[in-house]
Scaffold this motif. Structure first.
Motif, mmCIF file in Angstrom:
data_model
loop_
_atom_site.group_PDB
_atom_site.id
_atom_site.type_symbol
_atom_site.label_atom_id
_atom_site.label_comp_id
_atom_site.label_asym_id
_atom_site.label_seq_id
_atom_site.Cartn_x
_atom_site.Cartn_y
_atom_site.Cartn_z
ATOM 1 N N ALA A 169 0.810 -1.212 0.000
ATOM 2 C CA ALA A 169 0.000 0.000 0.000
ATOM 3 C C ALA A 169 0.846 1.266 0.000
ATOM 4 O O ALA A 169 0.544 2.226 -0.669
ATOM 5 N N GLU A 170 1.924 1.222 0.736
ATOM 6 C CA GLU A 170 2.713 2.430 0.903
ATOM 7 C C GLU A 170 3.227 2.959 -0.423
ATOM 8 O O GLU A 170 3.090 4.128 -0.742
ATOM 9 N N TYR A 209 0.586 4.647 -2.575
ATOM 10 C CA TYR A 209 0.252 6.023 -2.222
ATOM 11 C C TYR A 209 1.383 6.977 -2.562
ATOM 12 O O TYR A 209 1.169 8.033 -3.089
ATOM 13 N N GLU A 224 -7.273 3.258 6.204
ATOM 14 C CA GLU A 224 -6.451 3.019 5.028
ATOM 15 C C GLU A 224 -6.939 1.877 4.151
ATOM 16 O O GLU A 224 -6.910 1.966 2.933
ATOM 17 N N GLN A 225 -7.387 0.813 4.831
ATOM 18 C CA GLN A 225 -7.763 -0.366 4.044
ATOM 19 C C GLN A 225 -8.903 -0.055 3.077
ATOM 20 O O GLN A 225 -8.899 -0.501 1.942
#
Lengths: 628, 463
Positions: free
Chosen positions: B2-3, B6, B449-450
């Protein structure tokens, strides 16, 4: 005097100051506790009662963390009530009426006998500061005390101003001088001051009250101790009394509003919405013409009675007429009049979660100076401040408390993370995980940590371990033990539950709404548990079996929150430079300075967009994302 | 991880991006969108007549010639609209070019924009920018996603309603009703010595009922909406050589499946799309359903069965000149008639006195007769008796437009249904809070976030 060179100076010996001194001293750090009058130590400036919904849970947490409040409460308790007994264990809350004098006496006895605490009678007039760090304090008589940390727990004394009608005079509390020099000094040091107000009702001479015309409110018969570890002697129990205002009371208040400090336009500070003055009640809720009042005895050997519900700031003669307009109080004499008090406090958003000031290193703040109200709230903060001040001096890691573990954590997160705009009080509805944050399990939640920190000793932790083992044994027993239909059906019939047609485990039976553990054990016999053992764990076991679904869901949400809390926001992150966050969002973040993403997510006025930009920004800073 | 997702998106936030915003190859008109601080300058470099371009006022469209000035040739005649920050979809300066559709022209426009200083947008980047600039709440963001996926007219209407935020508005009001009720319960818990509220249990009951009914109403339309949004998977099934492929080609409107007289020619399932009365059907021509056969064909038959399981609609084709099919019994047994249409094919070969069986739609795929009736029946299966609103439009009002919204509403409903009005207040309060949180996830008021990750990973280039 055993304490020669204090390392920590605690300013103020109220509920916060006493816990702060006690916690620090328990870690072996020499503490100097400065108070304007040791005879007023841990004085209950407002009503003579400790505990209540959420507050009772907090007192139990303080006890589990080795604090003193529960012990003093037990030693001074003249009436006990468990509130919300009609509801589930999570919101049941203990409350005690205290003998005001005995409370002070008990606290003073504990504090003054601690080998690491030295109590002095002194007004601190300034902090000694150099290089952005606090170095000690100066008293009004010019005496200097060096210290590596200072805990400020000055209550309502800083620039305290009592108002009665159109009169006003500086005071920290009725009968005590205000701290004006220190307030000036703190402002000059850059602490962000706010002005709050609170109030208190008149005290009556109980001999002049016509009790025959009041409704008696006796306490519970059960014996209860706030402390998990210590047992106090039970005092004679007394009743409270209930009465109500009359049409005349209302007329008097409304006709004389101009004379009230509050409504005459004199008071500037913000008062608590949940504890309105009688002026507020009649003005803001015109449809409620009658207000209930409660007479709470201030002690066993005093005639003084606290008139709960009639907090006001009217001139003395109006107060007298108001009191006389109340049924049963026609002849009552006022011992002390009610008043409003305004005081300086400091924006708690300028604190770290340890309650250390982020403006001045080594300065910790606790209690009303942080914009909270309540003895219990103050005591809890005092404990956290004293604990962290001591640990910092010992070069040990700071200790913070999470909302997932305690009401203490909820309060700290609320005030430090979001700030306050009225005197802050704990409510059970502030705790999103309250099914777990109960008065019956505060020891299980916090004692292991307290033991690790050195706040409680091996004797205390052994008590907790034994309780834990007992719980496990009982849960195991319930799931293991099965009963035949022949044996159990008479019981099921007696409680109006469907009869069984096969062998069933006790746990299965307990899941039925009609079945309670007490009645089940009562029917089957005591088995292998003594009545005393059962009493300790009954509500807890029942809750865990009957409401397992709710507990599990709460646990899942706790995990989610912890994940967000793991995402730390660097203390030097410049929110104002993140131009992609909305203007409002940036302002809010800069003011509250959340230390974790979780804290940021609870800020009102922050849009999901702002939050995701913040995530992105944290990602840029090379933050390690926690797994999962 | 995820990081990285983004941070890559984020890294170029200040630059100008371009993408074709309409699905490739579909429609007569394509939209190419440029967004970012240099958007207007990029647009100017595309204009054959820069002075004319500069004269366009924001939010006014002008027809002009676009040119690739670097290569010195014209690209297209197109409508150009300028939007000024923050009054645009992304909240940035935007230029929108409506040019001819197809593949070549839009690609040439985007290419010229890149040559003029823009950067190809990453997946979901337009929406992310809009979201980050506070232009869209989550429900609206999903609606944009759907709008871009939308190829049918109905689909477009659903998406537009989502854009208006009406689902968010309704859900928000349900949420605040739940929180109101919770507040009453909390009052009783935190202030046990105040006078208890009267009539709370009745208010609780009626409030919960109202919320549950509204959610049920939204969910009732949700299945249909989702069908429309992703296209109705329609399987044409039947014994070998009953004319499935011919019918398939008729419906799709082109010669796609190989059509021969030999049973078992279509070994793999073939999928094509057909727009019928504004509803998108994803038609699947399958290998004939026959029990015993050769190896390769058996695989095809297996494949058909798998399609049958997933099908939203099965068009079962039967040869009217042949015997009664065994296949209908063996393959379609248990299938509810709501998602089944029976067709009698080859009515052109039928002797005059014989009729097609009861309940079958008579069709001649070869001659093209009966097809209109079949199409009508297909649409009716998807939009059965959706009750029309007062103005005759059953799509009025808030609509559930994504699977995520549907799941959240179902969760909320399940939570509300488990509320035991006799339980102690703190348990009811816990349920109300949880249900309110689910509803909040639809409007984006509470998020983590999810959720964001799931939403943004769904976006394709150029919105």
């Amino acid at each position: 005097m055993p304490v020669k060179d204090p390392e920590i100076v605690v300013i103020g010996a109220g509920h916060a100051g006493c816990e702060a001194a006690w916690a620090a001293a328990n870690l072996g750090v020499p503490v100097l506790l400065a108070t304007s009058d040791p005879a007023n130590m841990a004085q209950m400036s407002c009503n003579p009662s400790v505990g209540g919904v959420a507050k009772g849970q907090l007192v139990r947490e303080i006890d589990a963390l080795g604090g003193v409040m529960a012990r003093a409460t037990d030693a001074a308790s003249i009436q006990f009530r468990m509130l919300n007994t009609g509801k589930g264990p999570a919101v049941r809350a203990p409350r005690s009426q205290s003998d005001r004098k005995l409370y002070v006496q008990a606290m003073r006895g504990l504090i003054e006998s601690h080998p690491h605490i030295r109590v002095i009678r002194a007004m601190v007039s300034a902090l000694e500061v150099s290089g952005g760090r606090v170095r000690g304090v100066v008293t009004s008589s010019g005496q200097r005390y060096c210290a590596r940390a200072v805990v400020l727990t000055a209550g309502t004394f800083l620039n305290g101003l009592i108002r009665i009608g159109d009169r006003s005079f500086p005071a920290g509390r009725a009968g005590d001088p205000a701290s004006e020099d220190l307030a000036v000094n703190l402002k000059a040091l850059g602490l962000p001051a706010m002005r709050f107000k609170t109030g208190t009702p008149p005290r009556l001479d109980g001999r002049t009250v016509d009790y025959a015309r009041l409704v008696e409110q006796p306490g519970d018969d059960t014996e209860y101790f706030f402390s998990f570890f210590h047992r106090a002697e039970r005092l004679p129990q007394v009743s409270c009394w209930q009465t109500r205002t009359s049409a005349e009371t209302r007329r008097l208040v409304l006709d004389n509003l101009k004379l009230s400090s509050l409504y005459g336009g004199y008071v500037e500070g913000r008062g608590p919405r949940y504890c309105p003055s009688i002026e507020d009640k009649f003005v803001r809720f015109p449809e409620r013409e009658i207000q209930h009042l409660f007479l709470e005895p201030e002690g066993i050997d005093t005639r003084e009675v606290y008139l709960n519900g009639l907090s006001n700031s009217m001139p003395h003669e109006v107060q007298e007429r108001m009191v006389h307009s109340v049924e049963g109080l026609e002849q009552a004499e006022i011992v002390r009049h009610g008043y409003a008090i305004e005081y300086d406090c400091y924006d708690p958003r300028a604190l770290k979660p340890t309650l250390e000031s982020s403006i001045l290193s080594g300065l910790y703040l606790a209690g009303q100076v942080n914009g909270t109200s309540g003895y219990e709230e103050a005591a809890g903060q005092g404990l956290v401040a004293g604990l962290n001040a001591a640990r910092a001096l010992q070069d040990r890691q700071e200790v913070t408390f999470s909302r997932t573990e305690s009401y203490l954590g909820v309060m700290l997160d609320d005030i430090v993370g979001r700030g306050v705009d009225e005197p802050y009080r704990l409510f059970s509805s502030r705790a999103e995980f309250r099914l777990h944050l109960r008065q019956d399990n505060a020891d299980l939640r916090l004692a292991p940590l307290a033991y690790e920190l050195g706040l409680i000793g091996p004797e205390q932790i052994a008590v907790v371990e034994a309780k834990k083992a007992l719980l496990a044994r009982c849960r195991d027993f319930l799931s293991r033990t099965r009963v035949s239909p022949e044996r159990i059906n008479p019981y099921l019939e007696s409680v109006g539950s469907a009869s069984a047609d096969s062998w069933l485990s006790l746990e299965k039976l307990l899941r039925r709404p009609e079945v309670s553990l007490a009645s089940l054990f009562g029917f089957l016999g005591p088995w292998e548990f003594t009545a005393e053992e059962l009493e300790k764990i009954l509500p807890q076991v029942e809750l865990e079996v009957k409401y397992a679904g709710y507990l599990d869901r709460e646990l899942a949400r706790m995990d989610q929150l912890r994940r967000m809390e793991e995402v730390k926001i660097p203390p030097d992150l410049d929110f104002s430079a993140i131009s992609t966050i909305s203007h409002e969002g940036r302002e809010r973040l800069a003011r509250c300075r959340p230390s974790t993403l979780g804290q940021a997510s609870r800020l009102p006025g922050l849009t999901p967009g702002d939050l995701s930009v913040l995530m992105v920004e944290l990602g840029k800073h090379g933050r390690k994302r926690p797994a999962g | 991880m995820a990081e990285s997702r983004y941070s890559t998106r984020q890294s170029g936030r200040e630059d100008t991006i371009v993408a074709v915003s309409t699905a490739p190859g579909v429609g007569a008109v394509a939209v190419v969108r440029v967004s970012g601080p240099l958007a207007w300058e990029v647009g100017e470099k595309l204009a054959a007549d820069p002075a004319k371009y500069r004269a366009i006022e924001p939010r006014r469209s002008a027809l002009m010639t676009l040119a690739d000035r670097a290569r010195g040739h014209e690209i297209d005649r197109a409508l150009v609209v300028k939007y000024q920050a923050p009054a645009s979809f992304t909240g940035e300066d935007v230029v929108e070019v409506q040019c001819h559709g197809g593949l070549a022209v839009p690609a040439a426009v985007a290419g010229a924009a890149i040559a003029a200083g823009a950067r190809q947008a990453a997946a979901g980047e337009f929406t992310l920018r809009a979201f980050l600039n506070g232009k869209l709440d989550l429900a609206q963001a999903e609606a944009v996603d759907d709008l871009v996926h939308a190829r049918g007219e109905l689909d477009r209407r659903l998406a537009l309603q989502g854009l208006g935020g009406s689902l968010g508005g309704l859900v928000g009001s349900l949420r605040s009703l739940l929180l109101d009720l919770k507040a009453e319960l909390e009052y009783g818990i935190d202030f046990p010595e105040e006078e208890p509220l009267t009539g709370l249990s009745a208010r609780l009951e009626s409030g919960l009922c109202r919320v549950a009914e509204t959610v049920e109403g939204l969910l009732a339309g949700a299945r249909r909406n989702l069908l429309i949004a992703r296209g109705v998977l329609t399987v044409i099934a039947g014994e070998p050589n009953v004319g499935k492929s011919t019918l398939f080609n008729r419906l799709v409107g082109e010669e796609r499946s190989i059509v021969t007289g030999t049973p078992g020619t279509t070994r793999d399932a073939v999928e094509m799309e057909a727009m019928i009365d504004g509803v998108l059907f994803r038609l699947v021509d399958t290998a004939g359903l026959r029990e015993e056969t050769g190896e390769v064909e058996r695989i095809g038959v297996e494949y058909s069965r798998r399609y049958l399981v997933r099908a939203d609609l099965v068009v079962f084709v039967h040869d009217v000149t042949g015997p009664v099919d065994r296949a209908e019994k063996s393959f379609l047994a248990g299938r509810d008639t709501g998602s089944l249409l029976r067709v009698s094919n080859k009515i052109d070969l039928l002797q005059k006195e014989r009729k097609s069986p009861e309940g079958f739609i008579p069709v001649s795929a070869v001659e093209g007769t009966g097809l209109d009736e079949l199409r009508r029946a297909m649409v009716e299966k998807v939009l059965p008796s959706a009750p029309a609103g007062p103005d005759g439009d059953s799509f009025r009002g808030p609509q559930v437009a994504s699977l995520r919204q549907k799941n959240l509403l179902e969760d909320a409903l399940a939570i509300l249904r488990r509320v035991d009005p006799g339980a102690s207040a703190e348990y009811i309060a816990a349920d109300l809070q949880e249900a309110a949180e689910r509803l909040s996830e639809i409007t984006g008021a509470i998020t983590d976030e999810q959720v964001l990750e799931r939403i943004f990973s769904r976006f394709c280039v150029g919105k």
